[in-house]
Design a protein around this motif. Structure first.
Motif, PDB file in Angstrom:
ATOM      1  N   GLU A   8       0.832  -1.211   0.000  1.00 16.03           N
ATOM      2  CA  GLU A   8       0.000   0.000   0.000  1.00 16.03           C
ATOM      3  C   GLU A   8       0.865   1.260   0.000  1.00 16.03           C
ATOM      4  OE1 GLU A   8      -3.994  -1.303   2.386  1.00 16.03           O
ATOM      5  OE2 GLU A   8      -2.106  -1.246   3.514  1.00 16.03           O
ATOM      6  N   ILE A   9       1.930   1.245   0.782  1.00 13.55           N
ATOM      7  CA  ILE A   9       2.844   2.391   0.803  1.00 13.55           C
ATOM      8  C   ILE A   9       3.469   2.571  -0.577  1.00 13.55           C
ATOM      9  CG2 ILE A   9       4.999   3.293   1.776  1.00 13.55           C
ATOM     10  CD1 ILE A   9       4.245   1.733   4.363  1.00 13.55           C
ATOM     11  N   ALA A  75       0.412  17.007  -2.117  1.00 11.72           N
ATOM     12  CA  ALA A  75      -1.026  16.750  -2.077  1.00 11.72           C
ATOM     13  C   ALA A  75      -1.640  17.300  -3.356  1.00 11.72           C
ATOM     14  CB  ALA A  75      -1.641  17.419  -0.860  1.00 11.72           C
ATOM     15  N   GLY A  76      -2.617  16.606  -3.852  1.00 11.84           N
ATOM     16  CA  GLY A  76      -3.300  17.033  -5.067  1.00 11.84           C
ATOM     17  C   GLY A  76      -4.789  17.080  -4.848  1.00 11.84           C
ATOM     18  N   LEU A  77      -5.505  17.264  -5.913  1.00 11.54           N
ATOM     19  CA  LEU A  77      -6.962  17.354  -5.852  1.00 11.54           C
ATOM     20  C   LEU A  77      -7.571  16.091  -5.253  1.00 11.54           C
ATOM     21  CD1 LEU A  77      -9.431  19.039  -6.541  1.00 11.54           C
ATOM     22  CD2 LEU A  77      -9.384  18.061  -8.832  1.00 11.54           C
ATOM     23  N   PHE A  78      -6.991  14.923  -5.582  1.00 13.54           N
ATOM     24  CA  PHE A  78      -7.564  13.663  -5.125  1.00 13.54           C
ATOM     25  C   PHE A  78      -6.664  12.889  -4.164  1.00 13.54           C
ATOM     26  CE2 PHE A  78      -9.455  14.538  -9.303  1.00 13.54           C
ATOM     27  CZ  PHE A  78     -10.773  14.660  -8.910  1.00 13.54           C
ATOM     28  N   SER A  79      -5.580  13.500  -3.722  1.00 16.16           N
ATOM     29  CA  SER A  79      -4.688  12.794  -2.805  1.00 16.16           C
ATOM     30  C   SER A  79      -4.212  13.720  -1.697  1.00 16.16           C
ATOM     31  CB  SER A  79      -3.480  12.232  -3.560  1.00 16.16           C
ATOM     32  OG  SER A  79      -2.638  13.286  -3.969  1.00 16.16           O
ATOM     33  N   LYS A  80      -3.823  13.125  -0.590  1.00  8.94           N
ATOM     34  CA  LYS A  80      -3.339  13.879   0.559  1.00  8.94           C
ATOM     35  C   LYS A  80      -1.837  14.095   0.494  1.00  8.94           C
ATOM     36  CE  LYS A  80      -6.692  11.457   3.327  1.00  8.94           C
ATOM     37  NZ  LYS A  80      -6.841  10.354   4.227  1.00  8.94           N
ATOM     38  N   GLY A  81      -1.169  13.424  -0.443  1.00  7.97           N
ATOM     39  CA  GLY A  81       0.281  13.422  -0.472  1.00  7.97           C
ATOM     40  C   GLY A  81       0.791  12.362   0.483  1.00  7.97           C
ATOM     41  N   VAL A  82       2.038  11.998   0.320  1.00  7.47           N
ATOM     42  CA  VAL A  82       2.630  10.995   1.186  1.00  7.47           C
ATOM     43  C   VAL A  82       4.047  11.429   1.524  1.00  7.47           C
ATOM     44  CG1 VAL A  82       3.424   9.540  -0.745  1.00  7.47           C
ATOM     45  CG2 VAL A  82       3.088   8.524   1.504  1.00  7.47           C
ATOM     46  N   TYR A  83       4.443  11.160   2.747  1.00  7.70           N
ATOM     47  CA  TYR A  83       5.798  11.408   3.222  1.00  7.70           C
ATOM     48  C   TYR A  83       6.301  10.085   3.775  1.00  7.70           C
ATOM     49  CZ  TYR A  83       4.123  16.118   2.807  1.00  7.70           C
ATOM     50  OH  TYR A  83       3.583  17.269   2.305  1.00  7.70           O
ATOM     51  N   VAL A  84       7.481   9.678   3.312  1.00  9.30           N
ATOM     52  CA  VAL A  84       8.021   8.380   3.705  1.00  9.30           C
ATOM     53  C   VAL A  84       9.473   8.557   4.144  1.00  9.30           C
ATOM     54  CG1 VAL A  84       8.544   6.025   2.949  1.00  9.30           C
ATOM     55  CG2 VAL A  84       6.509   7.197   2.064  1.00  9.30           C
ATOM     56  N   ALA A  85       9.795   8.005   5.296  1.00  5.71           N
ATOM     57  CA  ALA A  85      11.172   7.991   5.804  1.00  5.71           C
ATOM     58  C   ALA A  85      11.618   6.540   5.882  1.00  5.71           C
ATOM     59  CB  ALA A  85      11.238   8.647   7.180  1.00  5.71           C
ATOM     60  N   VAL A  86      12.784   6.257   5.328  1.00  2.92           N
ATOM     61  CA  VAL A  86      13.320   4.897   5.270  1.00  2.92           C
ATOM     62  C   VAL A  86      14.637   4.840   6.022  1.00  2.92           C
ATOM     63  CG1 VAL A  86      14.212   3.092   3.736  1.00  2.92           C
ATOM     64  CG2 VAL A  86      12.241   4.480   3.021  1.00  2.92           C
ATOM     65  N   TRP A 133       3.555   8.978   6.495  1.00  2.00           N
ATOM     66  CA  TRP A 133       2.505   9.903   6.902  1.00  2.00           C
ATOM     67  C   TRP A 133       1.679  10.214   5.664  1.00  2.00           C
ATOM     68  CZ3 TRP A 133       7.611  10.192   8.010  1.00  2.00           C
ATOM     69  CH2 TRP A 133       7.982  10.164   9.347  1.00  2.00           C
ATOM     70  N   THR A 134       0.373  10.054   5.741  1.00  2.00           N
ATOM     71  CA  THR A 134      -0.556  10.467   4.681  1.00  2.00           C
ATOM     72  C   THR A 134      -1.682  11.202   5.374  1.00  2.00           C
ATOM     73  OG1 THR A 134      -1.748   8.370   4.783  1.00  2.00           O
ATOM     74  CG2 THR A 134      -0.046   8.547   3.111  1.00  2.00           C
ATOM     75  N   ARG A 136      -3.512  12.691   8.158  1.00  2.00           N
ATOM     76  CA  ARG A 136      -3.388  12.458   9.605  1.00  2.00           C
ATOM     77  C   ARG A 136      -2.952  11.039   9.941  1.00  2.00           C
ATOM     78  NH1 ARG A 136      -8.064  15.677  12.770  1.00  2.00           N
ATOM     79  NH2 ARG A 136      -7.678  17.692  11.807  1.00  2.00           N
ATOM     80  N   GLU A 137      -2.944  10.181   8.942  1.00  2.00           N
ATOM     81  CA  GLU A 137      -2.565   8.779   9.197  1.00  2.00           C
ATOM     82  C   GLU A 137      -1.049   8.637   9.179  1.00  2.00           C
ATOM     83  OE1 GLU A 137      -3.173   4.330   7.311  1.00  2.00           O
ATOM     84  OE2 GLU A 137      -4.070   6.045   6.314  1.00  2.00           O
ATOM     85  N   GLU A 138      -0.550   7.868  10.123  1.00  2.00           N
ATOM     86  CA  GLU A 138       0.875   7.564  10.131  1.00  2.00           C
ATOM     87  C   GLU A 138       1.053   6.136  10.605  1.00  2.00           C
ATOM     88  OE1 GLU A 138       3.164   9.040  13.793  1.00  2.00           O
ATOM     89  OE2 GLU A 138       1.621  10.566  13.470  1.00  2.00           O
ATOM     90  N   GLY A 139       2.189   5.592  10.258  1.00  2.00           N
ATOM     91  CA  GLY A 139       2.465   4.224  10.667  1.00  2.00           C
ATOM     92  C   GLY A 139       3.884   3.841  10.311  1.00  2.00           C
ATOM     93  N   GLU A 140       4.154   2.565  10.529  1.00  2.00           N
ATOM     94  CA  GLU A 140       5.502   2.065  10.359  1.00  2.00           C
ATOM     95  C   GLU A 140       5.463   0.629   9.869  1.00  2.00           C
ATOM     96  OE1 GLU A 140       8.607   3.035  13.408  1.00  2.00           O
ATOM     97  OE2 GLU A 140       8.345   0.906  13.811  1.00  2.00           O
ATOM     98  N   VAL A 141       6.405   0.281   9.005  1.00  2.00           N
ATOM     99  CA  VAL A 141       6.569  -1.084   8.555  1.00  2.00           C
ATOM    100  C   VAL A 141       8.004  -1.473   8.853  1.00  2.00           C
ATOM    101  CG1 VAL A 141       6.622  -2.624   6.544  1.00  2.00           C
ATOM    102  CG2 VAL A 141       4.881  -0.830   6.685  1.00  2.00           C
ATOM    103  N   VAL A 142       8.176  -2.581   9.545  1.00  2.00           N
ATOM    104  CA  VAL A 142       9.510  -3.108   9.827  1.00  2.00           C
ATOM    105  C   VAL A 142       9.719  -4.302   8.913  1.00  2.00           C
ATOM    106  CG1 VAL A 142      11.033  -4.107  11.565  1.00  2.00           C
ATOM    107  CG2 VAL A 142       9.420  -2.300  12.213  1.00  2.00           C
ATOM    108  N   ILE A 143      10.831  -4.280   8.213  1.00  2.00           N
ATOM    109  CA  ILE A 143      11.112  -5.334   7.222  1.00  2.00           C
ATOM    110  C   ILE A 143      12.153  -6.290   7.766  1.00  2.00           C
ATOM    111  CG2 ILE A 143      11.988  -5.766   4.909  1.00  2.00           C
ATOM    112  CD1 ILE A 143      10.834  -3.056   4.118  1.00  2.00           C
TER     113      ILE A 143
END
Length: 143
Positions: A8-9, A75-86, A133-134, A136-143
């Motif tokens: 999903e990310i 962010a666009g008309l139909f998206s909130k934008g995404v911020y990803v830290a790896v 972060w998208t 107000r939603e945020e989360g984490e994936v550990v690989i």
């Protein structure tokens, strides 16, 4: 609210070509520079970047392979934008077969002789932890 999976990310990151690559310098400072994914934006936790062997990026990674990447989309008309830290580990690859796998014609403007350009190296970054972060939603994936 359910947390996002890596798939999903990746879908949210589709099309983000530029990342900020952070390394540790020899005096312990953090150095940042923009790097291109070379249009290879299907993200599975591993990403690839070309650079020149003599650059500080390479010497930083040789000294300490722990790196960070930052990605963002507007962010666009139909998206909130995404911020990803790896957070991940970098590996330096000097194999022309690997160069060929990740080469795109856009790289020709930076490397005059394509994969035969003297002194090029491929940086492979394998993620260990991804924070996103998208809106107000945020989360984490550990690989």
């Amino acid at each position: 609210m359910p947390k996002k999976s890596l798939a999903e990310i990746s879908r949210e990151m589709a099309g983000i070509d530029i990342a900020i690559l952070s390394t540790h310098t020899e005096n312990g400072e953090i150095a940042n520079r923009p790097m291109s994914n070379n249009g290879d934006v299907a993200y599975d936790g591993t990403s690839y970047y070309f650079t020149y062997e003599q650059g500080r990026t390479v010497s930083d990674i040789q000294r300490n392979p722990k790196v960070a990447l930052g990605f963002s989309s507007e962010a666009g008309l139909f998206s909130k934008g995404v911020y990803v830290a790896v957070e991940g580990t970098a590996e330096l690859i000097r194999d022309k077969a690997a160069f060929q796998q990740h080469w795109t014609s856009d790289l020709d403007k930076w490397f005059d002789n394509g994969i035969d350009t003297p002194g090029i190296v491929l940086i492979k970054v394998k993620a260990k932890r991804i924070t996103y972060w998208t809106g107000r939603e945020e989360g984490e994936v550990v690989i």
